[in-house]
Every structure is written in structure tokens, then in C-alpha cells.
Write an enzyme that holds these catalytic residues in place. Sequence first.
Site, PDB file in Angstrom:
ATOM      1  N   THR A 178     107.938  93.422  81.804  1.00 25.09           N
ATOM      2  CA  THR A 178     108.101  94.032  80.469  1.00 25.09           C
ATOM      3  C   THR A 178     109.140  93.287  79.626  1.00 25.09           C
ATOM      4  OG1 THR A 178     109.791  95.574  81.309  1.00 25.09           O
ATOM      5  CG2 THR A 178     107.466  96.325  81.341  1.00 25.09           C
ATOM      6  N   ILE A 205     110.358  96.262  74.516  1.00 20.58           N
ATOM      7  CA  ILE A 205     109.775  97.604  74.393  1.00 20.58           C
ATOM      8  C   ILE A 205     109.041  97.902  75.702  1.00 20.58           C
ATOM      9  CG2 ILE A 205     108.508  99.158  72.873  1.00 20.58           C
ATOM     10  CD1 ILE A 205     108.628  97.149  70.674  1.00 20.58           C
ATOM     11  N   HIS A 206     109.841  98.109  76.740  1.00 19.06           N
ATOM     12  CA  HIS A 206     109.341  98.153  78.121  1.00 19.06           C
ATOM     13  C   HIS A 206     108.168  99.114  78.284  1.00 19.06           C
ATOM     14  CE1 HIS A 206     112.901  95.892  79.316  1.00 19.06           C
ATOM     15  NE2 HIS A 206     113.619  96.733  78.620  1.00 19.06           N
ATOM     16  N   ASP A 207     108.294 100.315  77.763  1.00 22.13           N
ATOM     17  CA  ASP A 207     107.273 101.341  78.010  1.00 22.13           C
ATOM     18  C   ASP A 207     105.966 101.039  77.290  1.00 22.13           C
ATOM     19  OD1 ASP A 207     109.851 103.875  77.993  1.00 22.13           O
ATOM     20  OD2 ASP A 207     109.047 102.682  79.635  1.00 22.13           O
TER      21      ASP A 207
END
Length: 308
Positions: A192, A238-240
Site C-alpha cells: 500500500t 492511502i493504504h485502505d
Amino acid sequence: MPRRIIIDCDPGIDDSVALSMALYNKAFDVVAVTAVEGNVPAEMATINVQTVIEQLDPPRLPRIGAATSNDNSDYRDACFIHGGDGLGEVGFVTVDHHQRHASEKIICDEVRAAPGEIDIVCLGPLTNVARAIQRDPHFIENVGQIVMMGGSFNGIGNITQTAEFNIHCDPESAREVFHAPVKKTLIPLDITSQVQFSLSLMGLLPPESNAIGRFLHQVVPYLFRSYHQQLGLETIQIHDAIALLQLLEPDLFELESMTADVEIKGELTRGMTIFEKRCGRNAPHNLEVARVVDVSAARQAVFRYLNI
Ligand code: RIB
Ligand code: CA
């Protein structure tokens, strides 16, 4: 047929971007959004889930689960990244929905009512899923699959030198979920964090005339400030949103079946994810792990899904 999912999250600005990608997307039937203590403490996570859903005002309103505190004595929040309120200190006013049910109860109820049909997308600590496993002996056989943003394949953490934030928040729950006999996919920090976004992202968000655009134009700028001030970076991760993308565009990722566990004791390594990397070992694999992502295609896909 839309994919029926429950999104378990700890909003958190990147969680909010992922929700913005999911709640209007006809590929998903978002049955519930359940709050979990993580980026912000439990009560704030619950209010933030309500806030994000009110601000996005999706065509199909999901059920909302309330977070309760995890039992981790060394839990620490991530308000230094997401703001004191977890949503960029915009100051949203939210109508508090009185009838609240615990996240793990909603997860168990929805999965029991539709055996094999519902996947859980975990964008925060794994506290609620572990509690669902403990609460309902049939949960694991009834749930579809579990997709998680968390861990670090290369052993480099973000909240400590060795631990990724979601796992570090509640290592015991993470270990329980990692060992649960159900199909699991892990999108780790190594993946991510490769997909970086520059300030040009702001010009590619939807217009402020629509709910997603209006909401994201308010919350995302804070992330650029905190990544610069706290991490010395000129871009954000924006990992998620990238984890959610794995459900929408699986071909952008390469997965590898692996054996993984979670350190729960180490003074320097508590919350570290450990992967069997030695050759010729025949320990049973318990996770599919994303090992490669098409970075530029993933970035373009996030823009596409935000402007759906
Ligand atoms: O390490 C990144 C993860 O921790 C993301 O889910 C972010 O929202 C925080 O929960
Ligand atoms: Ca999160």
C-alpha cells in the site's frame, strides 16, 4: 450480482477514502460499516463512521456497528496523522444515532443470516473479527473471506520499527484471525505504501458539487499536512483505498500463498508480522499475501473509482 461486504474500519482519512470508493460502487452491496478502535479511540471511531456515511449520503445506507475499546495496554492512536477528530479536524456535526449495536454483533448477525455470502474487508485492527470468532462458533464456517489491510512483509513498520499500525493496535486479535480456518487475503504496508499520491490528487477528486467530492476536499488536505509535518513526506499514502482496490481490480496485484504469524511478546517486535521465507518448509499456508502491485494502474484506478 454485487459482492456483499462488511467494511470494518477506524476512520481515519484513508478509511474514509476507501468508503468513498465503496459506498457508491454498484460492484458492492455494503451490508454494514463497523467501527473498530484504531486510528482513533472506540467512541470516536463509531461517531466517525456515522459522520462519513452522513457526509457521503450513499444510495444504500449500510448498518453501522459501534466500536468498543480493545484490551491492548500499549494501544496508541494515530491522531497525529488523521487529526484530533480522526477526520482532518474539519469539525463535522453528526446526528448521534441512538440505537447502537456492537460491531462484532452486527458482523455475526449479518454473516449468520447469509452463510457464505458475505466477505469482511478489514481496514483497521482485527479486534472485531476476533471477537466475532469468539462470539459465534459458526462464524468462521459462514463467513465468505476476510481481506485485510495490515502487516508488513519486509518487516519495516510504520508505528514501530517492526510493526504496522493495524496489527500493532491489537496483536492478539490479529494472531487469532491469522490462524482462523477461512480464506484470508492480506494487503501489507509494503504494497500500500508504494502507491503514493502527490498534491495533484486534489485536482483529480470529484467536484465539490457532489457528496464524495465535497467530503474529500475537506478531509484529504489534512493528510498532506500531517505527512509533511510528521513524516517529512511531500506525498501521501492511502493504504485502505489500495486494500479495497484488491477486491475491485485483483489483476493489479500478485498474491502469494504463505505461512504467517504475529509476534505478541517481543519488546521491540510486538505486532510484527512474521512470514515463513525459508525454502523447502512445508508448514501449512494460512494467508494469501499481496506481493506485487501495478503502482501506476492502481493510482489511476483509485481516481476512477472516486469519480464513479
Ligand atoms: O498502517 C496503515 C493502516 O493503519 C491504515 O488502515 C490506516 O487507516 C491505519 O488504520
Ligand atoms: Ca484504517
